[in-house]
Design a protein around this motif. Structure first.
Motif, mmCIF file in Angstrom:
data_model
loop_
_atom_site.group_PDB
_atom_site.id
_atom_site.type_symbol
_atom_site.label_atom_id
_atom_site.label_comp_id
_atom_site.label_asym_id
_atom_site.label_seq_id
_atom_site.Cartn_x
_atom_site.Cartn_y
_atom_site.Cartn_z
ATOM 1 N N CYS A 1 -23.620 16.679 -4.693
ATOM 2 C CA CYS A 1 -22.218 16.511 -4.282
ATOM 3 C C CYS A 1 -21.498 17.836 -4.469
ATOM 4 C CB CYS A 1 -21.526 15.424 -5.115
ATOM 5 S SG CYS A 1 -21.192 15.904 -6.824
ATOM 6 N N GLY A 2 -20.285 17.899 -3.964
ATOM 7 C CA GLY A 2 -19.434 19.046 -4.227
ATOM 8 C C GLY A 2 -18.430 18.705 -5.312
ATOM 9 N N ALA B 1 -22.902 17.795 -9.267
ATOM 10 C CA ALA B 1 -22.472 18.968 -8.497
ATOM 11 C C ALA B 1 -23.416 20.137 -8.759
ATOM 12 C CB ALA B 1 -21.034 19.329 -8.848
#
Lengths: 391, 391
Positions: free
Chosen positions: B254-255, B249
């Protein structure tokens, strides 16, 4: 079977070093006039626990209920679970106490808390489960993690909550883990005295209020080794001393020749241009604990010995790890220009890595391969000892 | 069974997030025109591997021979062991290949090496064991860990050593792990192109010398996600993408809402004076990997969510760990003065911790407790999936 036959990575336990470490702490406990209740969070092994007590299933400390159940099944009946209990775990705790009853006189499983609301819940659950949980109050003597101060207002309410049907006040307990960051053995001794004084003060407050306070428990490997005297204390709970590690060697509580566990690894690559070897002991096989560098810079993720063990090869360390790769390289920037002895370490040759933190490294393995450690004994594996990992 | 019934610490897998992550990488592989060979070192789970291939036992990458044996037993027949093989492990490798023959057409277990002497030993052992080991040559495209340079003199001697009875040259392989330290997705894309170009260059050198080079394999989660195109490459080997974590992240791949694994923990203490909570997820339950702080400062040892999961509580982190203790406290020095919401978190209440590095955290558990992750589904545990740890 010898070390040459083992799959790698593998966890090796040197029995001669273990026995020496165990004897040293037994002598300390005897000299201090206290009971030894080793913390088995390091070894997680019934064989090590028995060796610590000269073969007896003596008092032990554990860090998980999985360990408590394992030691109860192995015949240990005096068990202290030294992490704050949560109510949802009390049913399992009661089952372990009953588990012991099946094999004899029952398991005296002791719990700890520092929270009045939790203490009330413990007594309530004890009544519901038909047991009386024996509970120690956790005292903080400087670590600043868990526990109440020796002079905290909540001490007597905690004792009251644990003095009703379903619970019994068993004593007080502290852990001076900040001794790990001491700069000298004199500083360790001073922390040991503060650890002792604080927990004894709490015990005296309880007794003055009419409570029984049978157990007064202190513990860490450094303070157990360097406390000058422990008046008022009934037991010590050192854990790491069974194996020691590079952190303890840096702290000054042991020598490199006392480190009883190591990781046997195979060379998986050698790279002259980058001046490093690769081994099959990486972040999982060694752990990512780099705390040892606090006292002993350039330890990296561990120091490297020949497969026969003994002492580290000078100037080398595991300087980096990936999940299944360890990089063995010159330990310091000054040594970076010195070419490694690549001809001695072809792919498939073996090394032993001394761990930074034996509690964390050992936790990655389900067994110990025990070697005698006697001079001239060679690499014969004389036993396999199990471990209880997980929760 | 719901999350409330689970023992803590426990490893929770959010199926909705997993499926979304798996679909994203399948779409990437399709768009890039390459085979997807997920690296199961992260998940170590046959159920995750099958989900990655929409239920099929498709191609997989593994990091240990224990994983190879596990996936072979679970019906996977196309397995790449992506750590440099040592000769002593070849007998086990041959056994895994035969293990597959018992259930059907045999396991196509592929090995890797970058060492001419080891390549000779592989062929010799293959002849002795009556098999032909299929071996890829490891190429270094900038990580500087294992592998030879694409233009290294040793490429053709390696290929020759692997082109004799007992061994077969199966292709070339690289891993641009340095993409983890990129500062932007543009930089990741540039590293992906260098990864591609280097391994394709090595493949072309081999083909020009008359060798077959069927597999041209690249792989890391960041480069797989941000490569612009992969001409000449036949397969990608991302691993972490199945779960992602706080490191990814922070890197931007990615979140936070994509992180599919977390650790369910119980509050074991609360200390207003020290403004922290204690949880029963410490250095073993979370791992001591702090790499996520490189891209995302003040991540500590993980971020903290309510037990229902979703997103982290703002301003909190696991700021320190001991073996079985995690300290939950304000994440930054600026937030240190803000009192924690102690009334919301009595002893025994629960939290979920998002891991810094899911590969390391998951390795501490023997199973996943799977929750659906669907909105409104609550905390029902819909499955338990196993893992293959150790070596």
């Amino acid at each position: 079977m010898t070390l040459d036959d083992l799959p790698t990575p593998a966890l090796i336990l040197d029995l001669a070093r273990l026995e020496r470490n165990l004897a040293r702490m037994r002598e300390r406990a005897a000299a201090l006039g206290v009971q030894l209740r080793p913390h088995l969070k390091t070894a997680k092994s019934a064989q090590v626990a028995r060796a610590a007590h000269r073969g007896a299933a003596g008092p032990v400390t554990v860090s998980t209920l999985a360990e408590a159940a394992y030691f109860a099944a192995a015949g240990f009946t005096d068990i202290l679970y030294a992490v704050g209990i949560v109510p949802a775990k009390l049913e399992q705790a009661a089952a372990i106490m009953r588990q012991g009853r099946n094999v004899g006189s029952g398991v005296d499983l002791k719990l700890i808390t520092d929270d009045v609301q939790a203490a009330q819940a413990i007594a309530e659950r004890g009544r519901a489960l038909g047991v009386s949980f024996r509970v120690l109050i956790k005292i903080d003597t400087g670590l600043g993690r868990a526990g109440i101060a020796p002079d905290a207002d909540s001490l007597l309410p905690l004792a009251a909550a644990l003095s009703q049907p379903g619970a019994t006040l068993a004593g007080v307990l502290t852990h001076a883990g900040h001794s790990y960051h001491a700069r000298s053995t004199a500083e360790i001794a001073a922390i040991a005295e503060a650890e002792r004084a604080g927990v004894v003060q709490a015990a005296e407050r309880l007794r003055q209020a009419g409570h029984d306070c049978a157990i007064v428990s202190v513990g860490s490997t450094p303070t157990a080794l360097f406390a000058a005297a422990l008046p008022g204390v009934t037991e010590i709970r050192p854990g790491n001393y069974v194996f020691f590690d590079l952190f303890q060697a840096g702290l000054g509580t042991c020598g490199l020749e006392d480190i009883a566990v190591s990781v046997l690894a195979s060379v998986t690559g050698r790279h002259r241009g980058r001046n490093h070897l690769l081994i099959d002991a990486g972040g999982l096989a060694l752990s990512k604990d780099v705390g040892a560098n606090e006292h002993r810079p350039h330890t990296g993720y561990g120091l490297v010995c020949l497969p026969g063990g003994a002492l580290p090869l000078p100037g080398l360390a595991v300087t980096d790890v990936h999940q299944e790769h360890g990089l063995v390289a010159p330990a310091t920037p000054e040594q970076a220009g010195t070419a490694l002895p690549f001809e001695r370490f072809p792919v498939g040759s073996r090394l032993r890595v001394l761990p930074n933190h034996s509690c964390m490294t050992a936790a990655m393995y389900d067994r110990y391969y025990v070697v005698s450690g006697q001079p001239g004994a060679g690499g014969e594996v004389i036993a396999e000892w199990d471990r209880i990992n997980g929760w």
